[in-house]
Motif scaffolding. Structure first.
Motif, PDB file in Angstrom:
ATOM      1  N   MET A   1       0.838  -1.169   0.000  1.00  0.00           N
ATOM      2  CA  MET A   1       0.000   0.000   0.000  1.00  0.00           C
ATOM      3  C   MET A   1       0.886   1.237   0.000  1.00  0.00           C
ATOM      4  SD  MET A   1      -1.630   0.317   3.866  1.00  0.00           S
ATOM      5  CE  MET A   1      -2.221  -1.332   3.777  1.00  0.00           C
ATOM      6  N   LYS A   2       0.378   2.288  -0.606  1.00  0.00           N
ATOM      7  CA  LYS A   2       1.143   3.533  -0.707  1.00  0.00           C
ATOM      8  C   LYS A   2       0.500   4.598   0.187  1.00  0.00           C
ATOM      9  CE  LYS A   2       3.040   6.918  -3.841  1.00  0.00           C
ATOM     10  NZ  LYS A   2       3.231   7.361  -5.204  1.00  0.00           N
ATOM     11  N   ILE A   3       1.339   5.201   1.021  1.00  0.00           N
ATOM     12  CA  ILE A   3       0.894   6.202   1.974  1.00  0.00           C
ATOM     13  C   ILE A   3       1.698   7.478   1.747  1.00  0.00           C
ATOM     14  CG2 ILE A   3       0.678   6.751   4.435  1.00  0.00           C
ATOM     15  CD1 ILE A   3      -1.007   4.310   3.532  1.00  0.00           C
ATOM     16  N   LEU A   4       1.046   8.639   1.822  1.00  0.00           N
ATOM     17  CA  LEU A   4       1.754   9.912   1.716  1.00  0.00           C
ATOM     18  C   LEU A   4       1.694  10.667   3.039  1.00  0.00           C
ATOM     19  CD1 LEU A   4       0.745  11.474  -1.727  1.00  0.00           C
ATOM     20  CD2 LEU A   4       2.839  10.263  -1.121  1.00  0.00           C
ATOM     21  N   ALA A   5       2.839  11.234   3.421  1.00  0.00           N
ATOM     22  CA  ALA A   5       2.933  12.181   4.531  1.00  0.00           C
ATOM     23  C   ALA A   5       3.135  13.540   3.871  1.00  0.00           C
ATOM     24  CB  ALA A   5       4.103  11.829   5.437  1.00  0.00           C
ATOM     25  N   VAL A   6       2.262  14.488   4.150  1.00  0.00           N
ATOM     26  CA  VAL A   6       2.239  15.746   3.400  1.00  0.00           C
ATOM     27  C   VAL A   6       2.422  16.956   4.314  1.00  0.00           C
ATOM     28  CG1 VAL A   6       0.839  17.196   1.878  1.00  0.00           C
ATOM     29  CG2 VAL A   6       0.712  14.712   1.683  1.00  0.00           C
ATOM     30  N   CYS A   7       3.253  17.898   3.835  1.00  0.00           N
ATOM     31  CA  CYS A   7       3.341  19.223   4.464  1.00  0.00           C
ATOM     32  C   CYS A   7       3.424  20.245   3.334  1.00  0.00           C
ATOM     33  CB  CYS A   7       4.521  19.338   5.430  1.00  0.00           C
ATOM     34  SG  CYS A   7       6.155  19.351   4.691  1.00  0.00           S
ATOM     35  N   PHE A   9       5.745  22.196   1.995  1.00  0.00           N
ATOM     36  CA  PHE A   9       6.844  22.126   1.036  1.00  0.00           C
ATOM     37  C   PHE A   9       7.383  20.716   0.831  1.00  0.00           C
ATOM     38  CE2 PHE A   9       6.978  26.543   2.531  1.00  0.00           C
ATOM     39  CZ  PHE A   9       6.841  27.188   1.313  1.00  0.00           C
ATOM     40  N   GLY A  10       6.912  19.744   1.604  1.00  0.00           N
ATOM     41  CA  GLY A  10       7.324  18.357   1.417  1.00  0.00           C
ATOM     42  C   GLY A  10       8.704  18.023   1.930  1.00  0.00           C
ATOM     43  N   SER A  14       6.779  16.888   7.034  1.00  0.00           N
ATOM     44  CA  SER A  14       6.325  15.644   6.405  1.00  0.00           C
ATOM     45  C   SER A  14       7.342  14.522   6.587  1.00  0.00           C
ATOM     46  CB  SER A  14       6.015  15.849   4.921  1.00  0.00           C
ATOM     47  OG  SER A  14       7.174  16.212   4.204  1.00  0.00           O
ATOM     48  N   MET A  15       8.624  14.862   6.682  1.00  0.00           N
ATOM     49  CA  MET A  15       9.651  13.845   6.930  1.00  0.00           C
ATOM     50  C   MET A  15       9.514  13.291   8.356  1.00  0.00           C
ATOM     51  SD  MET A  15      12.041  11.884   6.005  1.00  0.00           S
ATOM     52  CE  MET A  15      12.796  12.421   4.495  1.00  0.00           C
ATOM     53  N   VAL A  16       9.221  14.175   9.305  1.00  0.00           N
ATOM     54  CA  VAL A  16       9.001  13.736  10.686  1.00  0.00           C
ATOM     55  C   VAL A  16       7.788  12.809  10.739  1.00  0.00           C
ATOM     56  CG1 VAL A  16       8.410  14.509  13.020  1.00  0.00           C
ATOM     57  CG2 VAL A  16      10.075  15.792  11.663  1.00  0.00           C
ATOM     58  N   THR A  37       5.816  14.287   0.822  1.00  0.00           N
ATOM     59  CA  THR A  37       5.662  15.140  -0.355  1.00  0.00           C
ATOM     60  C   THR A  37       5.020  16.470   0.038  1.00  0.00           C
ATOM     61  OG1 THR A  37       4.933  15.156  -2.661  1.00  0.00           O
ATOM     62  CG2 THR A  37       3.368  14.283  -1.050  1.00  0.00           C
ATOM     63  N   ASP A  38       4.935  17.360  -0.943  1.00  0.00           N
ATOM     64  CA  ASP A  38       4.337  18.671  -0.713  1.00  0.00           C
ATOM     65  C   ASP A  38       2.848  18.658  -1.069  1.00  0.00           C
ATOM     66  OD1 ASP A  38       4.075  20.129  -3.651  1.00  0.00           O
ATOM     67  OD2 ASP A  38       5.679  18.632  -3.559  1.00  0.00           O
ATOM     68  N   LEU A  39       2.165  19.704  -0.677  1.00  0.00           N
ATOM     69  CA  LEU A  39       0.715  19.814  -0.856  1.00  0.00           C
ATOM     70  C   LEU A  39       0.299  19.725  -2.321  1.00  0.00           C
ATOM     71  CD1 LEU A  39      -2.130  20.378   0.218  1.00  0.00           C
ATOM     72  CD2 LEU A  39      -1.556  22.810   0.232  1.00  0.00           C
ATOM     73  N   THR A  40       0.964  20.453  -3.199  1.00  0.00           N
ATOM     74  CA  THR A  40       0.595  20.463  -4.618  1.00  0.00           C
ATOM     75  C   THR A  40       0.742  19.083  -5.245  1.00  0.00           C
ATOM     76  OG1 THR A  40       1.271  22.773  -4.769  1.00  0.00           O
ATOM     77  CG2 THR A  40       1.032  21.582  -6.839  1.00  0.00           C
ATOM     78  N   SER A  41       1.843  18.406  -4.958  1.00  0.00           N
ATOM     79  CA  SER A  41       2.063  17.060  -5.499  1.00  0.00           C
ATOM     80  C   SER A  41       1.024  16.077  -4.968  1.00  0.00           C
ATOM     81  CB  SER A  41       3.465  16.559  -5.156  1.00  0.00           C
ATOM     82  OG  SER A  41       4.438  17.386  -5.748  1.00  0.00           O
ATOM     83  N   ALA A  42       0.667  16.231  -3.705  1.00  0.00           N
ATOM     84  CA  ALA A  42      -0.321  15.332  -3.098  1.00  0.00           C
ATOM     85  C   ALA A  42      -1.674  15.453  -3.793  1.00  0.00           C
ATOM     86  CB  ALA A  42      -0.457  15.629  -1.607  1.00  0.00           C
ATOM     87  N   LYS A  43      -2.028  16.662  -4.199  1.00  0.00           N
ATOM     88  CA  LYS A  43      -3.314  16.864  -4.871  1.00  0.00           C
ATOM     89  C   LYS A  43      -3.384  16.115  -6.198  1.00  0.00           C
ATOM     90  CE  LYS A  43      -4.576  21.308  -2.860  1.00  0.00           C
ATOM     91  NZ  LYS A  43      -4.817  22.739  -3.110  1.00  0.00           N
ATOM     92  N   GLY A  44      -2.246  15.897  -6.827  1.00  0.00           N
ATOM     93  CA  GLY A  44      -2.228  15.216  -8.114  1.00  0.00           C
ATOM     94  C   GLY A  44      -1.944  13.729  -8.027  1.00  0.00           C
ATOM     95  N   SER A  45      -1.928  13.177  -6.831  1.00  0.00           N
ATOM     96  CA  SER A  45      -1.615  11.758  -6.685  1.00  0.00           C
ATOM     97  C   SER A  45      -2.814  10.990  -6.135  1.00  0.00           C
ATOM     98  CB  SER A  45      -0.401  11.586  -5.765  1.00  0.00           C
ATOM     99  OG  SER A  45      -0.729  12.027  -4.468  1.00  0.00           O
ATOM    100  N   SER A  46      -2.705   9.674  -6.151  1.00  0.00           N
ATOM    101  CA  SER A  46      -3.805   8.855  -5.642  1.00  0.00           C
ATOM    102  C   SER A  46      -3.263   7.695  -4.795  1.00  0.00           C
ATOM    103  CB  SER A  46      -4.662   8.335  -6.784  1.00  0.00           C
ATOM    104  OG  SER A  46      -3.854   7.649  -7.714  1.00  0.00           O
TER     105      SER A  46
END
Length: 92
Positions: A1-7, A9-10, A14-16, A37-46
């Motif tokens: 499974m793929k999980i994103l931690a987002v802040c 600027f990424g 988000s690393m913490v 990752t950053d907020l903008t990139s997260a919006k374009g991912s699934s």
């Protein structure tokens, strides 16, 4: 499974959060690929789920089909674990 931690600027928080998520998934015995990752990139991912601050969660909800979980204290393993367990209960 793929999980994103987002802040925003990424890079920093988000690393913490990623490191805490890695520990929680390992503790639960679940193999998960956690990326920050950053907020903008997260919006374009699934990914399967997105974990972020409660403020950023509001921006992401509706901008992605992935479930979004707001975290207050990124280093609090118990808080993060509760959100991960909530995600896993709904994961298909």
């Amino acid at each position: 499974m793929k999980i994103l931690a987002v802040c925003g600027f990424g890079v920093g928080s988000s690393m913490v959060l990623k490191m805490t998520l890695d520990r929680v998934f390992k503790q639960l015995g679940i193999d998960a690929e956690v990326e920050n990752t950053d907020l903008t990139s997260a919006k374009g991912s699934s990914p399967d789920a997105i974990f972020t601050s409660k403020e950023i969660a509001k921006d992401l909800e509706g901008a992605t089909k992935s479930p979004v979980y707001g975290i207050t204290k990124y280093m609090d393993q118990e808080e993060v674990k509760k959100s991960v367990v909530a995600f896993l209960e709904n994961y298909k």
